[in-house]
Design a protein around this motif. Structure first.
Motif, PDB file in Angstrom:
ATOM      1  N   ASP A 253       3.630 -22.342   0.214  1.00  0.00           N
ATOM      2  CA  ASP A 253       3.036 -23.450  -0.022  1.00  0.00           C
ATOM      3  C   ASP A 253       3.358 -24.958  -0.564  1.00  0.00           C
ATOM      4  O   ASP A 253       3.597 -26.049  -0.507  1.00  0.00           O
ATOM      5  CB  ASP A 253       1.567 -23.311  -0.304  1.00  0.00           C
ATOM      6  N   GLU A 254       3.936 -24.655  -2.181  1.00  0.00           N
ATOM      7  CA  GLU A 254       4.331 -25.429  -2.554  1.00  0.00           C
ATOM      8  C   GLU A 254       5.740 -26.578  -2.825  1.00  0.00           C
ATOM      9  O   GLU A 254       5.533 -26.849  -2.569  1.00  0.00           O
ATOM     10  CB  GLU A 254       4.582 -24.899  -4.149  1.00  0.00           C
ATOM     11  N   ILE A 255       6.407 -24.972  -1.907  1.00  0.00           N
ATOM     12  CA  ILE A 255       7.455 -25.903  -1.371  1.00  0.00           C
ATOM     13  C   ILE A 255       7.513 -26.955   0.165  1.00  0.00           C
ATOM     14  O   ILE A 255       8.311 -28.027   0.099  1.00  0.00           O
ATOM     15  CB  ILE A 255       8.715 -24.618  -0.442  1.00  0.00           C
ATOM     16  N   ASP A 256       6.632 -26.371   0.715  1.00  0.00           N
ATOM     17  CA  ASP A 256       5.713 -27.588   1.911  1.00  0.00           C
ATOM     18  C   ASP A 256       5.298 -28.554   1.570  1.00  0.00           C
ATOM     19  O   ASP A 256       6.354 -29.801   1.895  1.00  0.00           O
ATOM     20  CB  ASP A 256       5.308 -26.984   2.898  1.00  0.00           C
ATOM     21  N   ARG A 257       4.623 -28.835   0.418  1.00  0.00           N
ATOM     22  CA  ARG A 257       4.363 -30.379  -0.267  1.00  0.00           C
ATOM     23  C   ARG A 257       5.344 -30.700  -1.024  1.00  0.00           C
ATOM     24  O   ARG A 257       5.515 -31.748  -1.205  1.00  0.00           O
ATOM     25  CB  ARG A 257       3.422 -29.119  -1.169  1.00  0.00           C
ATOM     26  N   ALA A 258       6.576 -30.056  -1.567  1.00  0.00           N
ATOM     27  CA  ALA A 258       6.756 -30.864  -2.567  1.00  0.00           C
ATOM     28  C   ALA A 258       8.204 -31.178  -1.800  1.00  0.00           C
ATOM     29  O   ALA A 258       8.855 -31.945  -1.791  1.00  0.00           O
ATOM     30  CB  ALA A 258       8.512 -29.411  -3.483  1.00  0.00           C
ATOM     31  N   LEU A 259       8.578 -30.974  -0.345  1.00  0.00           N
ATOM     32  CA  LEU A 259       9.565 -31.335   0.865  1.00  0.00           C
ATOM     33  C   LEU A 259       8.271 -32.529   1.410  1.00  0.00           C
ATOM     34  O   LEU A 259       9.246 -32.563   1.758  1.00  0.00           O
ATOM     35  CB  LEU A 259      10.145 -30.124   1.791  1.00  0.00           C
ATOM     36  N   GLY A 260       7.823 -32.761   1.417  1.00  0.00           N
ATOM     37  CA  GLY A 260       6.324 -33.344   2.289  1.00  0.00           C
ATOM     38  C   GLY A 260       6.513 -34.576   1.224  1.00  0.00           C
ATOM     39  O   GLY A 260       6.437 -35.960   1.802  1.00  0.00           O
TER      40      GLY A 260
ATOM     41  N   GLU B 151      10.431 -33.229  -8.937  1.00  0.00           N
ATOM     42  CA  GLU B 151      10.742 -32.792 -10.113  1.00  0.00           C
ATOM     43  C   GLU B 151      10.052 -31.700 -10.918  1.00  0.00           C
ATOM     44  O   GLU B 151      10.246 -30.629 -10.521  1.00  0.00           O
ATOM     45  CB  GLU B 151      11.568 -34.028 -11.087  1.00  0.00           C
ATOM     46  N   GLN B 152       8.029 -32.400 -10.627  1.00  0.00           N
ATOM     47  CA  GLN B 152       7.759 -31.329 -11.193  1.00  0.00           C
ATOM     48  C   GLN B 152       7.096 -30.259 -10.597  1.00  0.00           C
ATOM     49  O   GLN B 152       7.157 -28.575 -10.851  1.00  0.00           O
ATOM     50  CB  GLN B 152       6.446 -32.198 -11.176  1.00  0.00           C
ATOM     51  N   ALA B 153       7.114 -30.077  -9.051  1.00  0.00           N
ATOM     52  CA  ALA B 153       7.446 -29.935  -8.026  1.00  0.00           C
ATOM     53  C   ALA B 153       8.782 -27.959  -8.410  1.00  0.00           C
ATOM     54  O   ALA B 153       8.251 -27.404  -8.227  1.00  0.00           O
ATOM     55  CB  ALA B 153       7.059 -30.013  -6.662  1.00  0.00           C
TER      56      ALA B 153
END
Length: 940
Positions: free
Chosen positions: A88-95, A68-70
């Motif tokens: 990159d941020e989306i990749d980390r959130a989906l990870g 949620e923070q991402a």
């Protein structure tokens, strides 16, 4: 998490009696599985009597919170952040994801809603990531990603659109078109709709090979925004400040069930008000504002279950995530809103049953409902009723739309326009728009078009706005009997009316008629005007709705049916006034009736309506006048004159002299026009009674003489007798007391042997008054005593009170103040019971004279002060002024007297009180109004 919510989630709506104990056991097992007491020094689960909380130790986190923070960070930077960093941020959130959320947890309503919320956020990130990859020409990654996603989420059109674009750019045009066909078939099968505009546009571009080339750099991803469905507000919104403040105060407080229900007639501006209010509150509800028109005015209003489905889609739930069972869907809907701050605007609601399934029940949400009905069954709702605008607000609206300079230059015409529109917002807006579109028109030009009542409704139309159409939506929602009542009520030309009038119009029982009347109130076609002195609820039409209803009646109700309905209504009026007169005076004495039929009101209903006949009569007097005038104008002369003369008692008792004149002039004109000699002569005799009240004695005689001749020719002896009584009162007013006695004796002879004791009592009363004026106290007392006896024989309290008044005057003439005081006191009691302020003030003056004759000056002064208070309440201003002047003169004289009570001057004054009732200091001799000799003198 409150204990009650946990129990509700675990056991749905049927928890066992042991639910609380079982919950505690489950919490203990959960604590053990979390390692409390073994791996963790501090407990993760904190609990007390009200519920449980998860307390993370320092340095620990939840994947849910991280995700949620991402998402919040990506949303905040999506408007301007570099696309490469966002990717990159989306990749980390989906990870953070490992399959579907709560995949191994039973889907309780709250968990199902939470899963949908998280899945919506996840899909939004996948779509955003696909946009970035498309911008970077990484089409193969989009094809691999979206081919899998559309299988799980087939109704998400953006995923299909991205897949088509990636396939087309990869040289796979036919596959892209096949993907469109697949999406089209799924959407039609699942939702019964065609693909959206963007999908169709892309298909067309692929067919024509006109797909725009890729942008040189990565684009900003499109993240879904909260629903913002409020229609726009008008910039010239006017008025309603008090109602807005009340609604804002209610919806601004976070509490369970904060709902505002706005009601009002068609065209009063409910939707406009609701949208103005909703836009005021937008920032207080950052998770969205959802609007729906519930279509109460259409033949098929929206089904609440359909609306719940629409709301779930608005907050991101699609496809298989939506439960097929309506009850489960409603539970998921409420759970989805539990922690969100959303404003729901439910416009044009039909009833409570349509609204209640849509209420979220969460203190974080608010609901704004509009309806033509007052939705009283909505528990906890703040109800705000919108009425027409004030005159000032209406002028402001015209100025805001048509221009302030035009209103300022034609203030009088603008004010007239406001009243012709009945200060009705839709009508005013239509007129203002017509003026704005025609700057060469003056306001007076439009006002002239509206003067013709038959055409006014049709003139109130401009563009898509129509007052007639607005009212028709309410009318067509009614069943046939209620529609018929609406049309028939519109035929009346009264200011307001009580519910009983509906019964004769429909020719049905009172209860059934009241039911249909209340349906008209619920649908805002009839308004509640308040309660009258008789305890009746009174109703009224808005002027424009009245015109609309009359137009419908003239178009669709046959002439014979309209005439019959008005005839029944007049028959009900006659039946009630007959009974009111009889109940008040013991019989219908002094009245000669016509041949108009009485409508049969059941005895129980008539007793209930006339429990307090004088209160009923006074409450109905304005309507009574209007009905007489309408009957006279409608060639119903027999009913018109009968109802007019039956009401003379009311007009005389309460001093409604203008009403007396209006009804009798209208009835006389009708009888003359129709050649109704008997009715015309009787109306003339009653109109002469008014002239006597006005002390226009010669005019009274001019009416009575020809009336008596006509009635003699028609052998109407009883009515002829009352003409002679009237002549006697008029001659007494002209000081010809001997001629007056001749007329009274002749009238008495015509009445003798007719078994009409009250009529005889009336003649004897006036005979006694005349003997008193001649100074013959013995004959005066004899006539008055006989009059009292006859009045008592039929229990006519009011007439007995008038007789007691003059017996009191006779006792004053005999220098018997004690007997006088008793007689005046009895008179006061009797006339006060019917609210006759004029006779009451006169009797109080007589009582003051009795006290003065006894030497009790303080008592006399006190009673005169009371008389002044009563005189101020006399409705007729001229009569009230005369009474107040007399009382004022007596008080002034009394306070300034220096002569002792036993002096010759005082004795002279005491004798004068017997024959003349008193002399005012420095003023002409005062005689009581002739009307104090009976309920309505002269012509009756």
């Amino acid at each position: 998490m409150p204990t009650e919510r946990l129990i509700a989630e675990l056991w749905d709506r049927e928890p066992p009696a042991s639910a609380r104990g079982t919950l505690q056991s489950l919490v203990s097992r959960l604590r053990r599985s979390l390692g409390e007491g073994r791996d963790l020094a501090e407990p993760l689960l904190l609990g007390n009597a009200s519920g449980y909380a998860l307390a993370l130790p320092d340095g620990a986190s939840l994947d849910l919170l991280e995700f949620e923070q991402a998402v919040a960070g990506i949303r905040a930077r999506s408007a301007g952040g570099p696309a490469s960093e966002l990717g990159d941020e989306i990749d980390r959130a989906l990870g953070l994801w490992r399959g579907a959320a709560f995949a191994d947890v039973p889907p309780t309503p709250r968990i199902a809603a939470e899963r949908v919320r998280l899945e919506e956020a996840r899909l939004a990130l996948w779509e955003a990531l696909a946009d970035i990859r498309l911008a970077r020409r990484r089409d193969d990654e989009v094809i691999a990603q979206n081919t899998a996603l559309v299988v799980d989420h087939p109704l998400r059109e953006r995923l299909w659109e991205q897949l088509m674009l990636a396939l087309y750019r990869s040289g796979r045009r036919h596959e892209a078109l096949r993907v469109y066909s697949e999406a089209e078939g799924l959407l039609m099968a699942e939702l019964g709709v065609d693909p959206g505009e963007e999908l169709q546009r892309l298909r067309g571009q692929i067919l024509t090979s006109s797909v725009p080339s890729a942008e040189p750099g990565p684009s900003v991803p499109r993240l879904p925004a909260p629903p913002a469905q409020l229609p726009p507000v008008i910039s010239d919104f006017t008025g309603r400040e008090t109602q807005l403040a009340e609604a804002l105060a209610t919806l601004g407080q976070e509490r369970t069930g904060r709902t505002v229900a706005v009601s009002g007639m068609a065209g009063v501006g409910k939707t406009t008000f609701a949208l103005q209010l909703a836009h005021h509150l937008r920032r207080d509800f950052p998770d969205g504002q959802i609007y729906v028109d519930l279509r109460s005015t259409e033949s098929r209003p929206r089904d609440p279950d359909e609306v719940v489905l629409r709301f779930l889609r608005a907050i991101g739930m699609t496809g298989q995530d939506v439960p097929s069972d309506p009850d489960e869907r409603a539970a998921v809907y409420r759970s989805s809103l539990a922690d969100r701050r959303i404003l729901l605007v439910l416009d044009n609601a039909t009833d409570e049953g349509q609204v209640e399934p849509l209420l979220p029940g969460s203190p974080t949400c608010a609901v704004l409902v509009t309806s033509r009905k007052r939705l009283s069954g909505l528990g906890g709702a703040r109800h705000i009723g919108l009425d027409v605008l004030s005159a000032g607000q209406a002028l402001d609206l015209i100025a805001n739309v048509a221009g302030p300079d035009r209103v300022a230059s034609e203030r009088a015409a603008a004010t007239e326009l406001v009243e012709l529109c009945g200060r009705h917002p839709l009508s005013l807006r239509i007129c203002s728009s017509r003026l704005a579109a025609r700057p060469h028109w003056s306001i007076g030009t439009l006002t002239k078009l509206l003067l013709d009542e038959r055409l006014r409704i049709d003139e109130l139309e401009y563009g898509s706005r129509s007052v007639r159409a607005s009212f028709t939506l309410s009318y067509e929602a009614l069943q046939a009997p209620t529609r018929r009542l609406f049309c028939l009520l519109s035929l009346m030309e009264v200011e307001d009316f009580a519910s009983w009038v509906a019964a004769p119009l429909l020719d049905t029982g009172l209860r059934e008629a009241e039911h249909h009347l209340e349906l008209l109130v619920e649908n805002q076609l009839v308004q509640v005007a308040g309660r009258d002195r008789a305890g009746q609820t009174r109703y009224r039409f808005h002027d424009l709705i009245h015109l609309y209803g009359r137009d419908l009646a003239e178009r669709y109700v046959p002439v014979t049916e309209r005439r019959d309905a008005i005839g029944r209504l007049l028959g009900a009026w006659l039946a009630l006034t007959d009974r009111a007169h009889e109940t008040s005076y013991g019989a219908n004495f002094l009245l000669n009736h016509g041949t108009a039929p009485r409508w049969p009101i059941p005895p129980g209903d008539i007793d209930s309506l006339l429990a307090e006949p004088w209160s009923w009569w006074e409450s109905e007097h304005r309507s009574l006048v209007a009905v007489v005038v309408q009957a006279a104008r409608g060639h119903l002369d027999e009913a018109a004159w009968d109802l007019a003369v039956t009401s003379t008692t009311l007009f005389g008792t309460y001093g409604y002299l203008n009403d007396w004149e209006t009804t009798h002039e209208a009835a006389l004109a009708a009888t003359v026009r129709e050649g109704n000699r008997r009715g015309g002569a009787i109306v003339m005799s009653h109109l002469a009674g008014l002239r006597i009240f006005q002390q226009r004695y010669a005019d009274a005689l001019d009416l009575l003489a020809p009336a008596a001749d006509t009635l003699d020719q028609l052998e109407e002896r009883r009515a002829q007798a009352f003409c002679y009584v009237g002549m006697g009162i008029a001659e007494r007013g002209r000081r010809d007391l001997r001629r007056a006695l001749v007329h009274f004796h002749r009238g008495h002879e015509l009445l003798r042997g007719r078994s009409d004791p009250l009529a005889e009592a009336h003649v004897l009363l006036h005979t006694g008054q005349t003997y008193l004026a001649l100074g013959d106290l013995e004959l005066a007392e004899k006539s008055l005593s006989l009059a009292r006896s006859k009045a008592r024989s039929v229990d006519s309290g009011p007439l007995e009170g008038y007789v007691e008044h003059w017996l009191g005057a006779t006792h004053l003439g005999r220098r018997d103040p004690a007997a006088a005081a008793e007689a005046f006191s009895r008179a006061i009691t009797r006339v006060s019971s019917i609210g006759d302020m004029r006779a009451g003030a006169s009797a109080l003056q007589g009582l003051a004279q009795a006290h003065l004759q006894s030497g009790e000056r303080d008592k006399a002064e006190h009673v005169l002060s009371l008389a002044g208070t009563v005189a101020q309440r006399i409705p007729d201003s001229a009569t009230a002024t005369r009474a107040l002047n007399n009382i004022g003169g007596l008080l002034s004289d009394l306070r300034e007297r220096v002569t002792a009570p036993g002096s010759p001057a005082a004795k002279t004054r005491g004798h004068a009180a017997g024959a003349e009732h008193t002399r005012s200091r420095g003023s002409a001799r005062r005689r009581p109004p002739e009307g104090s000799g009976g309920p309505a003198p002269g012509g009756q």
